[in-house]
Design a protein around this motif. Structure first.
Motif: not given
Ligand SMILES: Cc1cc2nc3c(=O)[nH]c(=O)nc-3n(C[C@H](O)[C@H](O)[C@H](O)COP(=O)(O)O)c2cc1C
Length: 162
Positions: A2-6
């Motif tokens: 999965i992609i996780v971002y801030e």
């Protein structure tokens, strides 16, 4: 995977959304992470603030496979090795992505104060080359450096490692 971002002002989010579209992976903001992701492989994207990749600390305990960081300069400043070392990600593939910035007058709080201080330092330099003038203009007027092609190395890495 999965992609996780801030993302604070949206430029890193644009990259996360583009990456999700190109790879068909799901993208989540750090604060919207699903509960059961202990063993999930993660591509992390964060923005750089005073050398630190924001949000990374909150996801370190998970299975991070690659880290992308967005900043305003065309290349990681002062260089990729320093960003990698400062953020303690030596053992993880790293990709720098050129992001963007809002015009200074649209920033708020501490970010505005820090950027104003940085601008003052740049303006006080006696010898200003084109690069410094460009950075000054980008801070004052804002700019968007997000480009689909900047993601190509990341997309390639994902296709080989998914
Ligand atoms: C207070 C502040 C500090 C920043 N420090 C850095 C930095 O050290 N290095 C860098 O490359 N970019 C720096 N930037 C630029 C941001 O990382 C860049 O604008 C990023 O693309 C913003 O991402 P976002 O829109 O997802 O929040 C800084 C921006 C702000 C507001």
């Amino acid at each position: 995977m999965i992609i996780v971002y801030e993302s604070k002002t949206g430029f890193t989010k644009k990259y996360a959304d583009m990456l999700a579209k190109n790879t068909k992976l799901k993208a989540y903001r750090v604060k919207e992470l699903p509960k059961d992701i202990k063993d999930e492989e993660i591509i992390f994207l964060g923005w750089i603030k005073a050398g630190k990749i924001q949000g990374l600390g909150k996801v370190r305990k998970y299975n991070i496979k690659a880290v992308c960081a967005s900043g305003t300069a065309p290349h990681a400043e002062p260089n990729e090795e320093t960003v990698v070392a400062n953020n303690k990600i030596e053992s993880i593939p790293f990709f720098y992505l050129r992001g963007g910035c809002l015009p200074l007058k649209e920033l708020t709080g501490m970010d505005k104060i820090l950027m104003s201080m940085f601008l003052k330092i740049l303006k006080s330099r006696k010898e200003k080359d084109g690069k410094i003038e460009g950075t000054i203009s980008n801070i004052v007027n804002g700019f968007d450096g997000v480009r689909e092609e900047n993601l190509e190395p990341v997309v390639q890495w994902i296709s080989k490692n998914k």
